[in-house]
Enzyme design. Structure first.
Site, mmCIF file in Angstrom:
data_model
loop_
_atom_site.group_PDB
_atom_site.id
_atom_site.type_symbol
_atom_site.label_atom_id
_atom_site.label_comp_id
_atom_site.label_asym_id
_atom_site.label_seq_id
_atom_site.Cartn_x
_atom_site.Cartn_y
_atom_site.Cartn_z
ATOM 1 N N HIS A 197 36.943 33.891 45.890
ATOM 2 C CA HIS A 197 36.919 34.627 47.150
ATOM 3 C C HIS A 197 37.952 34.124 48.134
ATOM 4 O O HIS A 197 38.503 34.888 48.911
ATOM 5 C CB HIS A 197 35.519 34.600 47.728
ATOM 6 N N CYS A 209 42.592 52.633 41.856
ATOM 7 C CA CYS A 209 42.529 51.567 42.860
ATOM 8 C C CYS A 209 42.403 50.169 42.287
ATOM 9 O O CYS A 209 42.205 49.225 43.023
ATOM 10 C CB CYS A 209 41.396 51.821 43.834
HETATM 11 C C1 PEP Z 1 38.104 47.910 40.081
HETATM 12 O O1 PEP Z 1 37.152 47.565 39.376
HETATM 13 O O2 PEP Z 1 39.192 48.237 39.630
HETATM 14 C C2 PEP Z 1 37.980 47.916 41.540
HETATM 15 C C3 PEP Z 1 38.924 48.401 42.290
HETATM 16 O O3 PEP Z 1 36.889 47.352 42.069
HETATM 17 P P1 PEP Z 1 36.635 45.810 42.189
HETATM 18 O O4 PEP Z 1 37.911 45.108 41.854
HETATM 19 O O5 PEP Z 1 36.213 45.566 43.586
HETATM 20 O O6 PEP Z 1 35.554 45.579 41.201
#
Ligand code: PEP
Ligand code: MG
Length: 767
Positions: A372, A685
């Protein structure tokens, strides 16, 4: 002087420490000071001989000052590593005493010192930060046993000596030149890149350090009272953390806290501290002394469990020091300009608390890519490196350091050549940033005219403040769990409303996609009592937890609805593996919208509901979810980890697969086609959307919306401007159809022919 007057036990070590303090206050030549010091120690410990040996870079111990041995031996007598009784003390990093030294098998006779007639011997290591700086010895003509108390006294003196030697005026003094008193040589540490960028600055150790001037107490009773008071406060804070079951992020797990509690009440540890204060040290110096000894033992310990416990003890000592230094506040203070924080590990909350105007880089001995603190460092745009082994021992406060967050390297006391190289790279980086800044307000277009929407991933308030400079077209993924992870209590409704409203304000009318809590797995909030799971990534996380804890989810949805009052609200649900989960989650949101209406709140101007496509189950059969959704976000981080069965948290396997490979591209292409067929907007994303080559490939596969860390928008926009998306798409189609096993290398080899921007290919192939 009567024999009795010479007995240290009768007088106690306080007078000795007082005399050392007086000596330290006088400005004089380094050699003279050490000589006088040996005289004082000999006198106060009723020894005929007291000598100081200091470590040379070869590991040999050089006689550097003595009272009682022949003065001509000073700076002449050198004992090889491990040689003689002095070598024995050095090797073990522990005190050693013997009544009849010449009769000991390790005794090494050096005629030039004239030590033959001396029988009893006691030696203690001079340690600093667990590093051996030298050995302090005392000898008597008569054969006599050495008491525990005498050893204690010498250890206390050795600690002061370590400070005098390292931080004082010996450094640079002619007689001591060549001694490795202060770490002066350049060092390069190879670790992990945790947050990109480069920084040159000065080292600031995270652990509190006690200055020599504050080591000897003026008033021992008052000092003992200070220590007791600090211990009381420390115990209270540990108890409080444990009893409330909510350790702030960045503080250790319950298991470790239990160990803290044990140590905080441990008589052995406390007695050692009290003893040191009674001997005349300040409370801080007592903690430092005891910590030093534990450190030295830690470095020799092989048993990992034991090492861990000693680490805990050291952390506890740091907490105690902070209680003493800052009257109760455990948080670190202000930083000097250009500070590079050097720590064993650091929590996200602690990192956020630091004086950010002056913090230019972070290096930790532990830490992983997905820790984190690394997420926060990225959010702050501060370069960070991890797994820097031995940093705390090999780097001093104030050392010049360079953090290379691109390649995971830390340079300490860099040579002129290394500095020049980095100055060039830093200038190059600044130049590139200028180019990106120039592109900031232009829309992202590919060379063949496809318009790509680039938005930012965010989650912390600090990131919102930097949104404007990124050129993001909105917040494509707002990870709401971050704020939960970095605060020590469950954020209340109003705090949540404020945060979400701030995100909407910062976006200034541009869309913001709020993802509901994606806790669990690697994302643990301090106040949710995590149950240990064998496979947390496959466990109780994301919407699974959200549906099992409907109160928590509803509370959050209420905050989102309130925050969006009169504005557009986009809600995204994470980790769906079964369309029924999405149905349930949507129902909850609808319920909250009705609740707001009933209570007379101004509703959002519009509500769009989407889902994270991040499990293979949904990727292979997305239609049911697509039919219910207004939009889709492909969570490539999780999708790839589940698809390739490679834990994204585990550095041994996280990079073992390639998203630019036939299976991954096939999957990503089919997802995009399914979304198009259902006429649902889709965004990518995961981290890959923020890598220039991968972003180009995604446009080749037909994706037109990408969301990434704010700092990557510039580089991605620049790369996209040079890509021929249609041509690249055709190339990828052929590669997929042919089942190529080497897509990435073949793609880079074909370069411009495959539609890639030349500059990008040059950059990637020149590494
Ligand atoms: C992902 O899993 O690609 C995502 C964007 O979410 P996180 O990284 O927060 O799990
Ligand atoms: Mg995810």
């Amino acid at each position: 002087m009567t024999r009795d007057a010479l007995q240290p036990a009768a007088r106690g070590p306080r007078r000795l420490l007082g005399r050392i303090r007086d000596l330290m206050a006088v400005q004089e030549d380094a050699q003279k000071r050490l000589d006088r010091l040996t005289g004082i120690i000999a006198e106060e410990t009723a020894s005929e001989v007291c000598s100081i040996y200091l470590v040379r870079p070869s590991g040999a111990l050089e006689l550097s000052a003595t009272h009682g041995l022949k003065p001509e031996a000073v700076h002449t007598t050198r004992l090889k590593a491990g040689e003689g009784l002095v070598g024995l003390v050095a090797r073990r990093a522990r005190p050693f005493s013997v009544e009849d030294a010449p009769g000991h098998p390790s005794f090494s006779f050096r005629p030039e010192t004239g030590e033959e007639p001396f029988k009893s011997f006691v030696g203690v290591p001079i340690l600093r930060g667990g590093r051996l700086v030298g050995v302090l010895t005392a000898q008597t003509r008569a054969m006599r046993p050495i008491t525990e108390e005498e050893i204690e006294t010498l250890q206390t003196v050795a600690m002061l000596l370590a400070e005098i030697v390292v931080s004082g005026d010996l450094v640079g003094a002619e007689a001591f030149s060549g001694l490795e008193l202060r770490l002066s040589r350049p060092e390069r540490f190879q670790g992990l890149a945790l947050s990109g960028g480069l920084a040159r600055g000065v080292a600031v150790k995270h652990e509190p350090h006690v200055r020599p001037a504050r080591m000897v107490a003026e008033d021992a009773e008052a000092e003992e009272a200070r220590l007791e008071d600090a211990i009381k406060r420390l115990r209270r804070s540990v108890d409080l953390l444990l009893d409330s079951g909510r350790a702030p992020m960045g503080t250790p797990s319950r298991e470790v806290l239990e160990a803290y509690r044990m140590f905080a009440h441990d008589r052995g540890w406390l007695d050692q501290l009290r003893e040191a204060v009674r001997a005349g040290l300040t409370a801080e110096a007592a903690v430092e002394r005891v910590r030093n000894e534990h450190r030295a033992r830690l470095m020799q310990a092989r048993d990992p469990y034991f090492r861990e416990r000693l680490h805990d003890l050291e952390d506890l000592a740091n907490r105690l020091l902070r209680h003493l230094e800052r009257n109760g506040a455990e948080s670190p203070g202000q930083l000097p300009e250009g500070a590079v924080l050097i720590a064993r590990s650091i929590g996200p909350a602690e990192l956020l608390e630091l004086d950010r105007r002056n913090l230019v880089g972070v290096a930790v001995e532990e830490g992983s890519q997905t820790s984190h603190a690394a997420i926060v460092a990225k959010a702050l745009g501060i370069p960070m490196v991890g797994q820097i082994e031995g940093a705390l021992d090999r780097i001093e406060d104030g050392d010049a350091v360079i953090v290379d967050g691109e390649f995971g390297i830390l340079h300490a006391r860099p040579s002129g050549e290394v500095r020049d190289t980095y100055d060039e790279r830093i200038a190059g980086l600044a130049e590139r940033r200028r180019v990106y800044a120039g592109l900031r307000d232009a829309p992202a277009m590919t060379r063949d005219g496809a318009r790509i929407t680039l938005s930012a991933n965010a989650g912390l308030l600090v990131e919102l403040m930097r949104l404007e400079e990124t050129g993001a077209e909105g917040i494509g993924l707002f990870r709401t769990e971050f704020q939960f992870m970095v605060s020590d209590t469950l954020p209340r409704l109003q705090a949540q409303i404020d945060l979400y409203a701030a995100a909407l304000d910062a976006a200034g009318g541009r869309p913001v996609v709020f993802r509901t809590l994606d806790l669990g797995g690697d994302k643990v909030a301090p106040y949710t009592r995590a149950t240990r799971e064998a496979n947390p990534a496959l466990g109780w996380r994301g919407l699974r937890m959200g549906l099992d804890r409907p109160g928590l989810t509803r509370y959050q949805l209420r905050a989102l609805v309130h925050a969006a009052s009169g504005r557009a609200l986009n809600v995204l649900f994470p980790l769906i593996t079964d369309p029924r989960e999405f149905t349930e989650a949507r129902d909850m949101l609808h319920q909250e919208l009705r609740h707001a209406e009933r209570h007379g709140h101004v509703p959002p101007s519009g509500v769009r509901i989407g889902f994270m496509l991040e499990t293979p189950a949904i990727a292979f059969a997305p239609q049911a979810c697509l039919a219910m959704a207004d939009f889709v976000s492909v969570g490539a981080n999780d999708l790839m980890q589940y698809f390739f069965a490679a834990d994204r948290q585990n550095p041994r396997v996280a990079d073992r697969y390639d998203p630019i490979s036939t299976p991954a591209l096939t999957l990503l292409k089919s997802v995009r086609e399914a979304c198009d067929a259902a006429a649902k907007p889709v965004n990518v994303c995961g981290e890959l959307a923020g890598r220039p080559l991968e972003a180009c490939v995604l446009t080749g596969l037909g994706y037109r919306s990408l969301s990434m860390a704010g700092g990557m928008i510039g580089p991605v926009k620049r790369a996209l401007a040079g890509v021929d998306a249609a041509r690249l798409g055709a190339w990828l189609d052929a590669a997929i159809a042919g089942g190529r096993p080497d897509v990435r290398s073949a793609l880079l080899k074909d370069g411009e022919n495959a539609g890639l921007p030349r500059e990008l290919v040059d950059e990637l192939t020149s590494i």
